[in-house]
Every structure is written in structure tokens, then in C-alpha cells.
Scaffold this active site. Structure first.
Site, PDB file in Angstrom:
ATOM      1  N   PRO A  17       0.789  -1.225   0.000  1.00  0.00           N
ATOM      2  CA  PRO A  17       0.000   0.000   0.000  1.00  0.00           C
ATOM      3  C   PRO A  17       0.826   1.282   0.000  1.00  0.00           C
ATOM      4  O   PRO A  17       1.886   1.347   0.630  1.00  0.00           O
ATOM      5  CB  PRO A  17      -0.807  -0.098   1.309  1.00  0.00           C
ATOM      6  CG  PRO A  17      -0.065  -1.069   2.153  1.00  0.00           C
ATOM      7  CD  PRO A  17       0.578  -2.034   1.197  1.00  0.00           C
ATOM      8  N   ASN A  18       0.308   2.245  -0.716  1.00  0.00           N
ATOM      9  CA  ASN A  18       0.840   3.614  -0.804  1.00  0.00           C
ATOM     10  C   ASN A  18       2.130   3.723  -1.627  1.00  0.00           C
ATOM     11  O   ASN A  18       2.618   4.827  -1.857  1.00  0.00           O
ATOM     12  CB  ASN A  18       1.066   4.215   0.601  1.00  0.00           C
ATOM     13  CG  ASN A  18      -0.223   4.263   1.395  1.00  0.00           C
ATOM     14  OD1 ASN A  18      -1.215   4.781   0.895  1.00  0.00           O
ATOM     15  ND2 ASN A  18      -0.237   3.690   2.574  1.00  0.00           N
ATOM     16  N   ARG A  25       5.343  10.972  -2.494  1.00  0.00           N
ATOM     17  CA  ARG A  25       5.051  10.626  -1.100  1.00  0.00           C
ATOM     18  C   ARG A  25       6.279  10.833  -0.216  1.00  0.00           C
ATOM     19  O   ARG A  25       7.291  10.148  -0.401  1.00  0.00           O
ATOM     20  CB  ARG A  25       4.649   9.147  -1.066  1.00  0.00           C
ATOM     21  CG  ARG A  25       4.423   8.607   0.299  1.00  0.00           C
ATOM     22  CD  ARG A  25       4.284   7.093   0.289  1.00  0.00           C
ATOM     23  NE  ARG A  25       4.008   6.619   1.611  1.00  0.00           N
ATOM     24  CZ  ARG A  25       4.273   5.404   2.044  1.00  0.00           C
ATOM     25  NH1 ARG A  25       4.793   4.506   1.225  1.00  0.00           N
ATOM     26  NH2 ARG A  25       3.999   5.059   3.283  1.00  0.00           N
ATOM     27  N   TYR A  30      11.332   8.634   1.462  1.00  0.00           N
ATOM     28  CA  TYR A  30      11.292   7.560   0.456  1.00  0.00           C
ATOM     29  C   TYR A  30      12.009   7.905  -0.847  1.00  0.00           C
ATOM     30  O   TYR A  30      12.101   7.053  -1.732  1.00  0.00           O
ATOM     31  CB  TYR A  30       9.833   7.185   0.162  1.00  0.00           C
ATOM     32  CG  TYR A  30       9.108   6.666   1.384  1.00  0.00           C
ATOM     33  CD1 TYR A  30       9.551   5.524   2.029  1.00  0.00           C
ATOM     34  CD2 TYR A  30       7.999   7.332   1.911  1.00  0.00           C
ATOM     35  CE1 TYR A  30       8.912   5.043   3.166  1.00  0.00           C
ATOM     36  CE2 TYR A  30       7.352   6.864   3.045  1.00  0.00           C
ATOM     37  CZ  TYR A  30       7.819   5.723   3.668  1.00  0.00           C
ATOM     38  OH  TYR A  30       7.188   5.249   4.789  1.00  0.00           O
ATOM     39  N   ASN A  81       8.066  -5.503  -0.950  1.00  0.00           N
ATOM     40  CA  ASN A  81       7.995  -4.376  -0.028  1.00  0.00           C
ATOM     41  C   ASN A  81       6.521  -4.276   0.347  1.00  0.00           C
ATOM     42  O   ASN A  81       5.706  -3.765  -0.427  1.00  0.00           O
ATOM     43  CB  ASN A  81       8.469  -3.078  -0.668  1.00  0.00           C
ATOM     44  CG  ASN A  81       8.426  -1.918   0.327  1.00  0.00           C
ATOM     45  OD1 ASN A  81       7.907  -2.067   1.438  1.00  0.00           O
ATOM     46  ND2 ASN A  81       8.962  -0.772  -0.072  1.00  0.00           N
ATOM     47  N   ALA A  84       3.136  -0.711   4.809  1.00  0.00           N
ATOM     48  CA  ALA A  84       2.631  -0.752   6.189  1.00  0.00           C
ATOM     49  C   ALA A  84       2.122  -2.145   6.587  1.00  0.00           C
ATOM     50  O   ALA A  84       2.109  -2.484   7.778  1.00  0.00           O
ATOM     51  CB  ALA A  84       1.515   0.278   6.356  1.00  0.00           C
ATOM     52  N   HIS A  87       4.004  -4.462   9.039  1.00  0.00           N
ATOM     53  CA  HIS A  87       3.917  -4.346  10.494  1.00  0.00           C
ATOM     54  C   HIS A  87       2.581  -4.828  11.048  1.00  0.00           C
ATOM     55  O   HIS A  87       2.376  -4.799  12.256  1.00  0.00           O
ATOM     56  CB  HIS A  87       4.133  -2.879  10.907  1.00  0.00           C
ATOM     57  CG  HIS A  87       5.203  -2.192  10.119  1.00  0.00           C
ATOM     58  ND1 HIS A  87       6.523  -2.592  10.156  1.00  0.00           N
ATOM     59  CD2 HIS A  87       5.163  -1.149   9.232  1.00  0.00           C
ATOM     60  CE1 HIS A  87       7.236  -1.814   9.340  1.00  0.00           C
ATOM     61  NE2 HIS A  87       6.435  -0.939   8.776  1.00  0.00           N
ATOM     62  N   ASP A  94       1.268 -15.468   6.380  1.00  0.00           N
ATOM     63  CA  ASP A  94       0.778 -16.844   6.190  1.00  0.00           C
ATOM     64  C   ASP A  94       0.744 -17.224   4.714  1.00  0.00           C
ATOM     65  O   ASP A  94       0.989 -18.385   4.359  1.00  0.00           O
ATOM     66  CB  ASP A  94      -0.620 -16.997   6.804  1.00  0.00           C
ATOM     67  CG  ASP A  94      -0.588 -17.079   8.325  1.00  0.00           C
ATOM     68  OD1 ASP A  94       0.519 -17.131   8.899  1.00  0.00           O
ATOM     69  OD2 ASP A  94      -1.671 -17.093   8.945  1.00  0.00           O
ATOM     70  N   GLU A 105      12.538  -9.593   1.731  1.00  0.00           N
ATOM     71  CA  GLU A 105      11.782  -8.408   2.159  1.00  0.00           C
ATOM     72  C   GLU A 105      12.665  -7.173   1.990  1.00  0.00           C
ATOM     73  O   GLU A 105      13.830  -7.192   2.400  1.00  0.00           O
ATOM     74  CB  GLU A 105      11.401  -8.576   3.639  1.00  0.00           C
ATOM     75  CG  GLU A 105      10.756  -7.359   4.248  1.00  0.00           C
ATOM     76  CD  GLU A 105      10.483  -7.537   5.740  1.00  0.00           C
ATOM     77  OE1 GLU A 105      10.665  -8.645   6.280  1.00  0.00           O
ATOM     78  OE2 GLU A 105      10.097  -6.537   6.363  1.00  0.00           O
ATOM     79  N   HIS A 107      12.822  -2.667   2.152  1.00  0.00           N
ATOM     80  CA  HIS A 107      12.234  -1.373   2.512  1.00  0.00           C
ATOM     81  C   HIS A 107      13.147  -0.264   2.027  1.00  0.00           C
ATOM     82  O   HIS A 107      14.378  -0.377   2.157  1.00  0.00           O
ATOM     83  CB  HIS A 107      12.061  -1.250   4.029  1.00  0.00           C
ATOM     84  CG  HIS A 107      11.146  -2.288   4.572  1.00  0.00           C
ATOM     85  ND1 HIS A 107       9.783  -2.206   4.442  1.00  0.00           N
ATOM     86  CD2 HIS A 107      11.403  -3.469   5.189  1.00  0.00           C
ATOM     87  CE1 HIS A 107       9.232  -3.275   4.974  1.00  0.00           C
ATOM     88  NE2 HIS A 107      10.183  -4.069   5.428  1.00  0.00           N
ATOM     89  N   LEU A 108      12.557   0.796   1.520  1.00  0.00           N
ATOM     90  CA  LEU A 108      13.331   1.958   1.099  1.00  0.00           C
ATOM     91  C   LEU A 108      13.990   2.620   2.306  1.00  0.00           C
ATOM     92  O   LEU A 108      15.182   2.933   2.290  1.00  0.00           O
ATOM     93  CB  LEU A 108      12.410   2.967   0.402  1.00  0.00           C
ATOM     94  CG  LEU A 108      11.819   2.496  -0.933  1.00  0.00           C
ATOM     95  CD1 LEU A 108      10.467   3.145  -1.166  1.00  0.00           C
ATOM     96  CD2 LEU A 108      12.767   2.799  -2.073  1.00  0.00           C
ATOM     97  N   SER A 109      13.190   2.849   3.336  1.00  0.00           N
ATOM     98  CA  SER A 109      13.708   3.509   4.543  1.00  0.00           C
ATOM     99  C   SER A 109      14.241   2.451   5.509  1.00  0.00           C
ATOM    100  O   SER A 109      13.909   1.262   5.392  1.00  0.00           O
ATOM    101  CB  SER A 109      12.587   4.311   5.212  1.00  0.00           C
ATOM    102  OG  SER A 109      11.552   3.450   5.649  1.00  0.00           O
ATOM    103  N   ARG A 114      13.122   4.420  12.594  1.00  0.00           N
ATOM    104  CA  ARG A 114      11.884   5.192  12.551  1.00  0.00           C
ATOM    105  C   ARG A 114      11.011   4.875  13.771  1.00  0.00           C
ATOM    106  O   ARG A 114      11.501   4.370  14.772  1.00  0.00           O
ATOM    107  CB  ARG A 114      11.188   4.907  11.208  1.00  0.00           C
ATOM    108  CG  ARG A 114      12.081   5.289  10.010  1.00  0.00           C
ATOM    109  CD  ARG A 114      11.356   5.119   8.710  1.00  0.00           C
ATOM    110  NE  ARG A 114      10.189   5.988   8.648  1.00  0.00           N
ATOM    111  CZ  ARG A 114       9.202   5.820   7.766  1.00  0.00           C
ATOM    112  NH1 ARG A 114       9.264   4.842   6.866  1.00  0.00           N
ATOM    113  NH2 ARG A 114       8.152   6.632   7.783  1.00  0.00           N
ATOM    114  N   ARG A 118       7.190   0.556  13.538  1.00  0.00           N
ATOM    115  CA  ARG A 118       7.755   0.022  12.285  1.00  0.00           C
ATOM    116  C   ARG A 118       8.883  -0.976  12.540  1.00  0.00           C
ATOM    117  O   ARG A 118       9.448  -1.543  11.613  1.00  0.00           O
ATOM    118  CB  ARG A 118       8.294   1.157  11.407  1.00  0.00           C
ATOM    119  CG  ARG A 118       7.231   2.115  10.930  1.00  0.00           C
ATOM    120  CD  ARG A 118       7.801   3.141   9.962  1.00  0.00           C
ATOM    121  NE  ARG A 118       6.991   4.328   9.947  1.00  0.00           N
ATOM    122  CZ  ARG A 118       5.903   4.505   9.187  1.00  0.00           C
ATOM    123  NH1 ARG A 118       5.526   3.562   8.352  1.00  0.00           N
ATOM    124  NH2 ARG A 118       5.191   5.617   9.258  1.00  0.00           N
TER     125      ARG A 118
END
Ligand code: DQA
Length: 152
Positions: A17-18, A25, A30, A81, A84, A87, A94, A105, A107-109, A114, A118
Site C-alpha cells: 500500500p501507498n 510521497r 522515500y 515491499n 505498512a 507491520h 501466512d 523483504e 524497505h526503502l527507509s 523510525r 515500524r
């Protein structure tokens, strides 16, 4: 002798999402790359690694779960990625555990620098590994790690 007849690999790249808003954003967190630009980078890196990437983005948990199920028999690994949902989503975890496809997995950040909410990932314990904090390079490094894992 090195094996020069590498089997082409098929990799599902899942954006949660997002991430469709990348570019506009929170660029301080990011960066300024759009999702389309990240997908192009991954396609180019995939060419070098003899791996074809299939990017999918969704803001809907159920769509991401369905896409993971459909990866069985189609793709050899997953680069994700989960945004949200990283978390919050036992369902995504599953689904990945259910199809048992090697997953990296990203993540950009750096999620550990943070907010505390997170710091926990539901996906990390069932992933091969996690790369976090290198901006778009997290994706490129993640793809390299996944392909190397699959070829080992
Ligand atoms: C993110 C980190 C998450 O905490 C956040 O919810 C995102 C993006 C990252 O790539 O840094 O949407 O996964």
C-alpha cells in the site's frame, strides 16, 4: 568451469500500500523515484541476472494475498515491499509461508531508525532475509540476493 547455461528465473515483485505514490510521497523519507522507475531499474537488473521480474502493486491486502497464491507454479521467488502491511499483516505472512516460495523483504527507509511500530515485521521471520534503508538500492540488492539464493 562456470555454468554458462543459466536457467532464466521468474521473480514476482510485490509492492504494497501507498507505494503507488512514490515520487510524491514523503520524498525526504522515500526519495524521488517513482514506482515505474523502480520497476524499470529492476527489469534492467533482472536482464543482467537472467531473471524476468513481474511487478504488481496493490493497496489491498486480499489482492496481495491472492497474488502470492497465484505465484505458485509461475514464479520461483518473491521480492516484497509490503509497506505498512509489513507491520500488521499475519495474512501476508501466512500466504508467503503457505506457498513456500523463497522471499526477500525490502524497505526503502531504515525501518529500525523510525517509529517503534515500524520495528516489527511479520514477514522477516519467514523471509530469507531483509534489506532496509538503502532507498531504491534496497530493491536492487534484494533482487540480487534472491537470485543468488535461488541459483545456489
Ligand atoms: C516502507 C516502510 C513502511 O514502514 C511504510 O509503511 C511504507 C514503506 C519502506 O519501504 O520504507 O509504506 O515499507
Amino acid at each position: 568451469m562456470p555454468d554458462l547455461t543459466l536457467q532464466p528465473l521468474s521473480i514476482l515483485v510485490l509492492h504494497g500500500p501507498n507505494l503507488n505514490l512514490l515520487g510524491q510521497r514523503e520524498p525526504g523519507i522515500y526519495g524521488s523515484f517513482t514506482l515505474a522507475e523502480i520497476n524499470h531499474l529492476l527489469e534492467a537488473e533482472g536482464l543482467k541476472l537472467q531473471a524476468k521480474v513481474f511487478p504488481v502493486q496493490s493497496n489491498h491486502e486480499g489482492v496481495l494475498v491472492d497474488t502470492i497464491h497465484q505465484a505458485l507454479g509461475k514464479h520461483q521467488g518473491i521480492l516484497i515491499n509490503a509497506g505498512a502491511y509489513t507491520h500488521t499483516s499475519v495474512a501476508l505472512r501466512d500466504a508467503i509461508a503457505g506457498v513456500s516460495l523463497p522471499t526477500v523483504e525490502v524497505h526503502l527507509s531504515n525501518i529500525y531508525r523510525r517509529e517503534e511500530f515500524r520495528h516489527h515485521s511479520y514477514i522477516a521471520p519467514i523471509a530469507i532475509g531483509q534489506i532496509s534503508g538503502f532507498g531504491v538500492q534496497s530493491y536492487v540488492l534484494g533482487l540480487q540476493a534472491l537470485v543468488h539464493h535461488l541459483r545456489d
